[in-house]
Enzyme design. Structure first.
Site, short mmCIF file in Angstrom:
data_model
loop_
_atom_site.label_atom_id
_atom_site.label_comp_id
_atom_site.label_asym_id
_atom_site.label_seq_id
_atom_site.Cartn_x
_atom_site.Cartn_y
_atom_site.Cartn_z
N LYS A 1 5.70 -7.36 8.07
CA LYS A 1 5.28 -6.04 7.62
C LYS A 1 6.50 -5.13 7.62
O LYS A 1 7.19 -5.01 8.62
CB LYS A 1 4.19 -5.48 8.53
CG LYS A 1 2.81 -6.04 8.27
CD LYS A 1 1.72 -5.22 8.94
CE LYS A 1 0.34 -5.76 8.60
NZ LYS A 1 -0.73 -4.93 9.16
N ASP B 1 -10.75 2.55 9.05
CA ASP B 1 -10.69 1.97 7.70
C ASP B 1 -11.25 0.56 7.77
O ASP B 1 -10.52 -0.42 7.79
CB ASP B 1 -9.24 1.97 7.19
CG ASP B 1 -9.16 1.55 5.73
OD1 ASP B 1 -10.21 1.48 5.07
OD2 ASP B 1 -8.04 1.27 5.25
N GLY C 1 0.82 -1.20 0.00
CA GLY C 1 0.00 0.00 0.00
C GLY C 1 0.86 1.25 0.00
O GLY C 1 2.06 1.20 -0.29
N TYR C 2 0.26 2.37 0.33
CA TYR C 2 0.98 3.64 0.35
C TYR C 2 2.18 3.57 1.30
O TYR C 2 3.23 4.16 1.02
CB TYR C 2 0.06 4.76 0.81
CG TYR C 2 -0.93 5.24 -0.21
CD1 TYR C 2 -1.18 4.51 -1.37
CD2 TYR C 2 -1.64 6.42 -0.02
CE1 TYR C 2 -2.09 4.95 -2.31
CE2 TYR C 2 -2.56 6.87 -0.96
CZ TYR C 2 -2.79 6.13 -2.09
OH TYR C 2 -3.69 6.57 -3.03
#
Length: 485
Positions: A149, A264, A130-131
């Site tokens: 991660k 989110d 992702g970003y």
């Protein structure tokens, strides 16, 4: 320091093995630019100083957000005051925050994985990017699967920071804030439906060389939630996902951090581990309460619905985080997974859940109670009280036997794509299902069970032979009992 250097090297190997390319050249160029400050004009020096102040401001803003998460609960810990003073967000480019997190985490959990656990690991595939973050599936040296991660150094956040501030090390720290926040939240919000934090590997913030700011969070490995696949699954599995979600939301409504909202809220934020739903993306979780003066300040806005809640005497919107979570669960999960193919005797209870959550008429306690009530009825078979006991008398049972030469037929939703395999509470319910299928002449109970403890029954049109099988029971309609060769 040796471990930090090894950690940096290992992380570099992971990233290189799963990405086509990195921004190494760009980072080196930025570093070269910063190292030539002495040749810059006064105007350029002032511009760099202004950028530096802006970057420090951004870093301090991140630290302010993290400090409430780091502080322990009010339990009389004498170290609390000292710890708070060490985490002063106005201390400029002081790297104590991340070091405080990693060092204290290691002391509190010496059994957790660290950089040494990543030696000789094998990166398998990129699970998502992702970003800000990159998620990698990896196997450790002993074969144990984990998820890592990492900061996505090709991501938009990193690229934008380098473009704005031209400081690779500080940008990596700024972008890795979400990783840091997630690690803290996973520790503070430990729950069966939150992904398990296995450890972390991090270079010391503020250190020179390649290890400065590099970090990875080590998690248990799960499978991304596939809604299309779930829609084709038996109702029992879909109900489990919804039940797990409600149990999680009940915990978040009264967590150690207060009532936590998932800002989110999307299926992509969840994975399954051995069939159990787990929240894996926590960087957008928030325990902040919305301040208000009137009820008009407490409006929950969704694409097709708005809800107005009460402004409490404390000047905060009463239950806003909890209600936000409930409605998002309704629109992203319940609507698609819960009503379809529910057992007929439970449909009215499922409809009640759909109505109350869709209109926000009940709180999370009442919602969880409704789900647990359905689970109790479903596991116990109490919802089958209306089935006549005599229904099983239409079948001849052969215990310790199985079948070969089966002629299968398909039903939906089935646990098998090649035949009709359904979950039943008992032989009596299986007989009822067989009677309702025009193709069915017999069924087998094999002793296999689902997560609820219910039996799996295999239904068929006919079979060729009976064979010995100590774990199975064959039920054949009496009008179609074959001769046993």
């Amino acid at each position: 320091m040796g471990n930090s250097l090894r950690a940096a090297a290992l992380l570099a190997v992971v990233v290189l093995s799963v990405l086509v390319s990195l921004l190494i050249t760009s980072v080196q160029q930025f570093g070269a630019t910063l190292s030539t400050n002495g040749t810059l004009s006064d105007g350029e020096q002032q511009e760099l100083a202004s950028l530096r102040r802006a970057l420090i401001y951004q870093l301090n803003q991140r630290r302010r957000e993290m400090i409430p998460l780091l502080l322990p609960d009010d339990d009389g810990d004498d170290d609390k005051g000292g710890r708070s003073s060490q985490l002063d967000p106005d201390s400029g480019l002081d790297y104590n925050l991340w070091n405080e997190v990693t060092l204290d985490f290691g002391k509190a959990h010496p059994d957790r994985m660290g950089c040494d656990s990543l030696v000789d690991m094998q990166a398998v595939e990129v699970l998502g990017s992702g970003y800000t973050k990159l998620v990698v599936r990896a196997n450790l040296a002993g074969g144990q699967p984990v998820a890592l991660k990492l900061v996505n150094e090709q991501g938009i956040d990193m690229s934008k920071c380098l473009e704005d501030f031209k400081d690779p090390r500080a940008c990596r720290e700024l972008v890795s804030y979400k990783l840091q926040k997630e690690m803290i939240l996973m520790e503070r919000l430990r729950h069966p439906n939150v992904i398990k934090l296995k450890g972390h590997c991090a270079g010391v913030q503020g250190g020179g060389g390649v290890e400065g700011g590099r970090a990875a969070v080590i998690l248990e490995q799960g499978n991304p939630l596939q809604m299309i696949q779930l829609l084709q699954s038996p109702w029992e599995d879909r109900f489990r996902v919804c039940l797990d979600l409600v149990r999680l939301l009940h915990f978040l409504s009264r967590s150690p951090l207060g009532s936590v909202a998932l800002l989110d809220f999307q299926p992509r934020q969840f994975v399954t581990v051995s069939g159990q739903l787990k929240l894996t993306d926590l960087d957008d979780a928030s325990a902040e309460e919305t301040a208000c003066q009137t009820d008009a300040d407490c409006t929950l806005q969704f694409p097709h619905r708005n809800f107005t809640l009460s402004c409490s005497a404390r000047g905060v919107c009463e239950g806003l985080n909890e209600k936000r979570n409930i409605y998002n669960a309704y629109r992203f999960f319940f609507t698609y997974l819960l009503p379809h193919q529910a057992p007929p005797s439970l449909t009215h209870l499922v409809d009640h859940i759909m109505n109350t959550t869709g209109e926000l008429r009940e709180d999370i306690n009442q919602t969880l109670e409704a789900f647990e009530h359905i689970l109790l009825l479903y596991k116990s078979g109490l919802y089958l009280d209306n089935l006549p006991p005599s229904i099983i008398r239409d079948y001849t049972v052969m215990r310790g036997m199985g079948t070969t030469g089966n002629v299968e037929y398909r039903c939906w939703p089935s646990y098998s794509l090649q035949g009709c395999v359904l979950s039943v509470h008992s032989a009596r319910e299986a007989a009822y299902i067989c009677n309702s299928h025009s193709q069915c002449s017999s069924f087998t109970l094999t002793g296999q069970k689902t997560w609820t403890g219910r039996l799996l029954a295999s239904f068929r049109s006919s079979f060729g032979h009976l064979v010995a099988d100590g774990m199975s029971e064959v039920y054949v309609k009496k009008t179609k009992v074959p001769e046993n060769p």
